[in-house]
Design an enzyme around this catalytic site. Sequence first.
Site, PDB file in Angstrom:
ATOM      1  N   LYS A 123       0.592  -1.393   0.421  1.00 39.89           N
ATOM      2  CA  LYS A 123      -0.046   0.164   0.092  1.00 39.89           C
ATOM      3  C   LYS A 123       0.608   1.001  -0.267  1.00 39.89           C
ATOM      4  O   LYS A 123       2.032   1.708   1.059  1.00 39.89           O
ATOM      5  CB  LYS A 123      -0.875  -0.172   1.211  1.00 39.89           C
ATOM      6  CG  LYS A 123      -2.187  -1.609   1.077  1.00 39.89           C
ATOM      7  CD  LYS A 123      -3.145  -0.858   0.321  1.00 39.89           C
ATOM      8  CE  LYS A 123      -3.807  -1.710   0.240  1.00 39.89           C
ATOM      9  NZ  LYS A 123      -4.908  -1.937  -0.703  1.00 39.89           N
ATOM     10  N   ASP A 149      -0.503   0.065  -4.110  1.00 38.43           N
ATOM     11  CA  ASP A 149      -1.625   0.463  -4.305  1.00 38.43           C
ATOM     12  C   ASP A 149      -2.281   1.744  -3.711  1.00 38.43           C
ATOM     13  O   ASP A 149      -1.796   1.689  -2.189  1.00 38.43           O
ATOM     14  CB  ASP A 149      -2.314  -0.755  -3.580  1.00 38.43           C
ATOM     15  CG  ASP A 149      -4.316  -0.829  -3.544  1.00 38.43           C
ATOM     16  OD1 ASP A 149      -4.934   0.712  -3.647  1.00 38.43           O
ATOM     17  OD2 ASP A 149      -4.878  -1.933  -3.383  1.00 38.43           O
ATOM     18  N   GLU A 155      -2.105   0.431  -8.813  1.00 34.06           N
ATOM     19  CA  GLU A 155      -3.496   0.181  -8.627  1.00 34.06           C
ATOM     20  C   GLU A 155      -3.924   1.704  -7.566  1.00 34.06           C
ATOM     21  O   GLU A 155      -3.651   1.979  -6.530  1.00 34.06           O
ATOM     22  CB  GLU A 155      -4.000  -1.158  -6.951  1.00 34.06           C
ATOM     23  CG  GLU A 155      -5.309  -1.402  -7.229  1.00 34.06           C
ATOM     24  CD  GLU A 155      -5.348  -2.585  -6.458  1.00 34.06           C
ATOM     25  OE1 GLU A 155      -4.379  -3.156  -6.480  1.00 34.06           O
ATOM     26  OE2 GLU A 155      -5.942  -3.113  -6.319  1.00 34.06           O
ATOM     27  N   GLU A 210     -11.992  -1.927  -8.570  1.00 38.91           N
ATOM     28  CA  GLU A 210     -12.828  -2.344  -7.188  1.00 38.91           C
ATOM     29  C   GLU A 210     -13.453  -1.037  -7.324  1.00 38.91           C
ATOM     30  O   GLU A 210     -15.000  -2.085  -6.230  1.00 38.91           O
ATOM     31  CB  GLU A 210     -12.301  -2.767  -6.166  1.00 38.91           C
ATOM     32  CG  GLU A 210     -11.097  -1.851  -5.538  1.00 38.91           C
ATOM     33  CD  GLU A 210     -10.410  -1.881  -4.165  1.00 38.91           C
ATOM     34  OE1 GLU A 210      -9.097  -1.920  -4.060  1.00 38.91           O
ATOM     35  OE2 GLU A 210     -10.942  -1.941  -3.310  1.00 38.91           O
ATOM     36  N   ASP A 232     -15.133  -5.720  -8.830  1.00 34.68           N
ATOM     37  CA  ASP A 232     -15.190  -5.978  -7.460  1.00 34.68           C
ATOM     38  C   ASP A 232     -17.153  -6.945  -7.560  1.00 34.68           C
ATOM     39  O   ASP A 232     -17.859  -5.937  -7.830  1.00 34.68           O
ATOM     40  CB  ASP A 232     -15.077  -5.532  -6.798  1.00 34.68           C
ATOM     41  CG  ASP A 232     -15.840  -5.799  -5.314  1.00 34.68           C
ATOM     42  OD1 ASP A 232     -14.841  -5.585  -4.176  1.00 34.68           O
ATOM     43  OD2 ASP A 232     -16.372  -5.798  -5.262  1.00 34.68           O
ATOM     44  N   HIS A 235     -10.815  -7.863  -7.632  1.00 31.25           N
ATOM     45  CA  HIS A 235     -10.950  -7.374  -5.981  1.00 31.25           C
ATOM     46  C   HIS A 235     -10.541  -8.559  -5.106  1.00 31.25           C
ATOM     47  O   HIS A 235     -11.499  -9.510  -5.421  1.00 31.25           O
ATOM     48  CB  HIS A 235     -11.608  -6.392  -5.446  1.00 31.25           C
ATOM     49  CG  HIS A 235     -11.761  -5.583  -4.311  1.00 31.25           C
ATOM     50  ND1 HIS A 235     -12.452  -5.416  -3.448  1.00 31.25           N
ATOM     51  CD2 HIS A 235     -10.131  -5.542  -3.714  1.00 31.25           C
ATOM     52  CE1 HIS A 235     -11.814  -4.719  -2.604  1.00 31.25           C
ATOM     53  NE2 HIS A 235     -10.301  -4.633  -2.741  1.00 31.25           N
TER      54      HIS A 235
END
Lengths: 436, 436
Positions: free
Chosen positions: B222, B250, B276, B303, B326, B353
Amino acid sequence: MVKITDVVVKDIRFPTSRNLDGSDAMNEAPDYSATYVILKTDKGEALSGHGLTFTNGRGNNLVVAAAETLAKSFVIGKELGDITKDFGTFWHELVAGDSQLRWLGPEKGLVHLATAALVNALWDMWAKSEGKPVWKLLADMTPEELVRCVDFTYIEDAITPHEALAMLKRKEAGKAAREAEMHEKGFPAYSTAAGWLGYSEEKMRRLAREAVEGGWTHLKQKVGADIEQDVERARILREELGWDRHLMMDANQIWGVEEAIANMRRLAEFDPLWIEEPTSPDDILGHKAIRDSIGNIGVATGEHAHNRVMFKQFFQAEAFDFCQLDPARLGGVNEVLAVLLMAAKYDVPVCPHGGGVGLCQYSLNIVLFDYIAVSGSLENRVLEYVDHLHENFEEPLTVKNGRYFPGSMPGYGATLKADSQERFAFPDGVEWAETV
Amino acid sequence: MVKITDVVVKDIRFPTSRNLDGSDAMNEAPDYSATYVILKTDKGEALSGHGLTFTNGRGNNLVVAAAETLAKSFVIGKELGDITKDFGTFWHELVAGDSQLRWLGPEKGLVHLATAALVNALWDMWAKSEGKPVWKLLADMTPEELVRCVDFTYIEDAITPHEALAMLKRKEAGKAAREAEMHEKGFPAYSTAAGWLGYSEEKMRRLAREAVEGGWTHLKQKVGADIEQDVERARILREELGWDRHLMMDANQIWGVEEAIANMRRLAEFDPLWIEEPTSPDDILGHKAIRDSIGNIGVATGEHAHNRVMFKQFFQAEAFDFCQLDPARLGGVNEVLAVLLMAAKYDVPVCPHGGGVGLCQYSLNIVLFDYIAVSGSLENRVLEYVDHLHENFEEPLTVKNGRYFPGSMPGYGATLKADSQERFAFPDGVEWAETV
């Protein structure tokens, strides 16, 4: 100092489905409704803020619940001045600050509608505290003050605060003259009164004739049920309008991209000024494809474009000719300002959505401010007028000879009469008591 | 014949914010939650359908209310077979048939999340009634049966039923071999376990080391809190991963377009496979601009892409390299099928996702079916694995050496244990009793 002490959110519904007012290709039987937010203050009766978002009936209770949640989390207990002094930052917190709620959007759908109602109530309160209508509150702000109201998150690749400031400064010179012009001549309007899909051809012809006699120069027809019927109705409207007045068409999202192109080629003989919502409101590239394929007919959309990021792309892709933002689907005045600034930069006229409940009132404030301080132009600008439900608001709308005139009561113009709030309360008001 | 007789919708919340599991740049303290739909039938204990959508905590009660409304309007009292025999038409009615509810989206936000939970419950019931997992139910369908499950409204300019049918027929030959391959070798997975933003660098390093030892070849980090911290963490992860394994990043929507480009140029030295959600999930053109500006780094998103119309444009604009749909934000399996078909046509790998509650389970069913019957390819396909909360589901997930293996229990794989439904019920379950 004004402290916001409490919130009441009301589920208000008008039983419009009984007469098919507001019927179109996608919405065959709407009950025009409002999630109606009342923010109370420590000034008691002397100051409160009223704001709404428009819905079509069922589910309005969910928007009410979302607005209550947002109000309690972000507004109750705050000073109005602490919110307005850095309103862009406050707005950002409101839409992104609670990451648990943000997941339910983000910045779209039901929660964003609730955001709009709450934010519009804050602007109503702010304007009332200054003793001005919202359009005048905005028009009197400095460029710096206006820019501070905007959250530029996700749109800085299209417009920066610096650019916005420069644009607004360039328009400062003529503001007083344009404001005077609005008082004298009003803002151009168009009518949807004759064109609802559920009306008979006879009713449509009669209403169109009355509209022409009333000085209207622009009339909108709902299309999309059946192409032969659309053609026949366009023929009737052209018979009544002649060819010097404008005919607009509105498909309310009923078509696919290729279907829209085929149908508008068929309807081109009636020289429509625009086709509104020809397809999915999310389909930026689809609108662009349609626009590229239907010659001189303009593409109009925006009443269902859910946030500034969607509008940014409509501008960047040159996907529409008329920007029909909705002041109660966007997250209230602050996000409307972001879209007005982009529209001015990309030179697209803003003709906001006026159907529904209270949207004529809100949109009038928006276009007056846009003309006075942002766009400075009336070219291709025309504001929707739908002539029902206005009697429920405290301030009457002034529309004469196809033009809107500025309101003067302090606030955002859509404060419902106490009596209407009571009668149309769902499900316990007297207007609903017999049916529910 | 199976008649759907009743619905119970539960507000299930896991207090994940206490340990910062799931923390990222935009979601600093989520409580992973589910709107959990149980559809009951006239078969009693022998057959029911369980479906969910994932939310982040607050507001889940509103999704619960929306799911109840939808279930009562569209599902209760119906025969399962009447729904499934023309499932695409049923799905269209569900998202567009009640124009009053449609106004609250359309096809986006809170109501669409509720739609997903309800639709997923129907698929769970259908699969259970056939004694198969959903992936197998889908894989065993004929191309004609599959196409009948899809609503092509608004996407026919990208893919027609006729094209979809031809594509599915071309893949029929190898289906049995690919199914056997999945049982034998599994589907490639990646892990986000080490990379949560709220974890300390020490914890991250330890988890990354364990992941490498456990056979993982792809790890996700992340990013987006602070670029210097992102760089430092990427360095640590590369130290543990080496350069033969893949590192993904992400940003969870935290950046503007230009900010994303600048930051990814900085992070390029760590050779990320993808970035992402670099910016707003609504910003198709923004993703395209980022993709065009960051060299070999792939752009991944989806997502938060709320419906097939958004995905259509991501495909048409060539705005992403990895399609991360998602299965509980799209309107359930039917809309996922529409996106899988477009992904295959536009040749974009689908890597769904998997964070949240139950999404690994759903996404596993989706990628197995996609590989067996739609894409037929594993190139650039990798499914997210997040290793918490799985103990609450009836069917264990089988993940070995960085690969997912097919489940065998009938249904959609995300039926919560009765005990978990009770303990994590919000606000009355024992897990919440002390804190609320």
